[in-house]
Design a protein around this motif. Structure first.
Motif, PDB file in Angstrom:
ATOM      1  N   CYS A  10     -29.167 -43.779  64.960  1.00 54.24           N
ATOM      2  CA  CYS A  10     -27.981 -44.621  64.759  1.00 54.24           C
ATOM      3  C   CYS A  10     -28.374 -46.082  64.623  1.00 54.24           C
ATOM      4  CB  CYS A  10     -27.010 -44.423  65.913  1.00 54.24           C
ATOM      5  SG  CYS A  10     -25.495 -45.384  65.755  1.00 54.24           S
TER       6      CYS A  10
ATOM      7  N   ILE B 118     -32.329 -32.296  76.464  1.00 59.61           N
ATOM      8  CA  ILE B 118     -31.076 -33.017  76.228  1.00 59.61           C
ATOM      9  C   ILE B 118     -31.336 -34.519  76.148  1.00 59.61           C
ATOM     10  CG2 ILE B 118     -28.842 -33.605  77.266  1.00 59.61           C
ATOM     11  CD1 ILE B 118     -28.756 -30.699  78.317  1.00 59.61           C
ATOM     12  N   GLY B 119     -32.200 -35.025  77.009  1.00 56.14           N
ATOM     13  CA  GLY B 119     -32.544 -36.447  76.967  1.00 56.14           C
ATOM     14  C   GLY B 119     -33.247 -36.829  75.671  1.00 56.14           C
TER      15      GLY B 119
ATOM     16  N   CYS C  46     -33.022 -30.527  80.883  1.00 58.34           N
ATOM     17  CA  CYS C  46     -32.664 -31.945  80.986  1.00 58.34           C
ATOM     18  C   CYS C  46     -33.547 -32.803  80.078  1.00 58.34           C
ATOM     19  CB  CYS C  46     -32.771 -32.415  82.434  1.00 58.34           C
ATOM     20  SG  CYS C  46     -31.478 -31.754  83.484  1.00 58.34           S
TER      21      CYS C  46
ATOM     22  N   VAL D 159     -33.012 -35.323  72.739  1.00 52.08           N
ATOM     23  CA  VAL D 159     -32.035 -35.268  71.653  1.00 52.08           C
ATOM     24  C   VAL D 159     -31.140 -36.514  71.697  1.00 52.08           C
ATOM     25  CG1 VAL D 159     -30.006 -34.021  70.802  1.00 52.08           C
ATOM     26  CG2 VAL D 159     -32.067 -32.760  71.417  1.00 52.08           C
ATOM     27  N   GLY D 160     -30.753 -36.934  72.896  1.00 51.90           N
ATOM     28  CA  GLY D 160     -29.925 -38.139  73.035  1.00 51.90           C
ATOM     29  C   GLY D 160     -30.652 -39.393  72.565  1.00 51.90           C
ATOM     30  N   VAL D 161     -31.910 -39.551  72.963  1.00 50.26           N
ATOM     31  CA  VAL D 161     -32.698 -40.714  72.542  1.00 50.26           C
ATOM     32  C   VAL D 161     -32.906 -40.694  71.029  1.00 50.26           C
ATOM     33  CG1 VAL D 161     -34.995 -41.763  72.680  1.00 50.26           C
ATOM     34  CG2 VAL D 161     -33.821 -41.056  74.770  1.00 50.26           C
ATOM     35  N   ASN D 162     -33.167 -39.521  70.473  1.00 54.03           N
ATOM     36  CA  ASN D 162     -33.336 -39.396  69.033  1.00 54.03           C
ATOM     37  C   ASN D 162     -32.052 -39.798  68.301  1.00 54.03           C
ATOM     38  OD1 ASN D 162     -34.278 -38.730  66.510  1.00 54.03           O
ATOM     39  ND2 ASN D 162     -33.929 -36.548  66.745  1.00 54.03           N
ATOM     40  N   SER D 163     -30.909 -39.364  68.785  1.00 55.90           N
ATOM     41  CA  SER D 163     -29.629 -39.719  68.152  1.00 55.90           C
ATOM     42  C   SER D 163     -29.378 -41.213  68.214  1.00 55.90           C
ATOM     43  CB  SER D 163     -28.487 -38.973  68.828  1.00 55.90           C
ATOM     44  OG  SER D 163     -28.649 -37.586  68.685  1.00 55.90           O
ATOM     45  N   ILE D 164     -29.667 -41.822  69.334  1.00 55.70           N
ATOM     46  CA  ILE D 164     -29.460 -43.268  69.486  1.00 55.70           C
ATOM     47  C   ILE D 164     -30.375 -44.035  68.540  1.00 55.70           C
ATOM     48  CG2 ILE D 164     -29.755 -45.206  71.080  1.00 55.70           C
ATOM     49  CD1 ILE D 164     -28.777 -43.294  73.309  1.00 55.70           C
TER      50      ILE D 164
END
Length: 106
Positions: free
Chosen positions: A30, A19-20, A16, A22-27
């Motif tokens: 962007c 995944i979190g 978890c 990676v999500g924060v990095n993607s945001i």
């Protein structure tokens, strides 16, 4: 058996967290990409046409290579060709760098 349950919980928590992250990095990527493109558009809108006007270019002095001892550089920084005796050079006023007329005027 107690060890297996704890190991499973720890692995699930690490998954978890991964995944979190990676999500924060993607945001963040962007947001930064959108911000950069917005700033680039604003800079292009305010820039207008690049370069000097023809009358401003005409004010910069022209010297002939080989006739003036103040020309210290021996090659054009734009085309990287060596100056030849008789070449007309546009001399920048502050730094006294010389460039071929055809190279710098474009």
């Amino acid at each position: 058996m107690n060890f297996d349950v704890h190991m499973g919980v720890i692995l699930a928590a690490l998954l978890c967290a991964l995944i979190g992250a990676v999500g924060v990095n993607s945001i963040l990527r962007c947001v930064l990409r959108c911000r950069y493109s917005f700033e680039l558009e604003r800079a292009q809108e305010g820039a207008g046409t690049p370069g000097l006007k023809k009358r401003e270019i005409a004010l910069i002095s022209i010297k002939v290579y080989g006739t003036d001892a103040n020309i210290k550089n021996t090659d054009c920084a734009i085309c990287l060709a060596q100056f030849k005796v008789g070449d007309k050079l546009r001399m920048l006023p502050i730094c006294n760098h010389g460039f071929h007329l055809t190279c710098i005027d474009t």
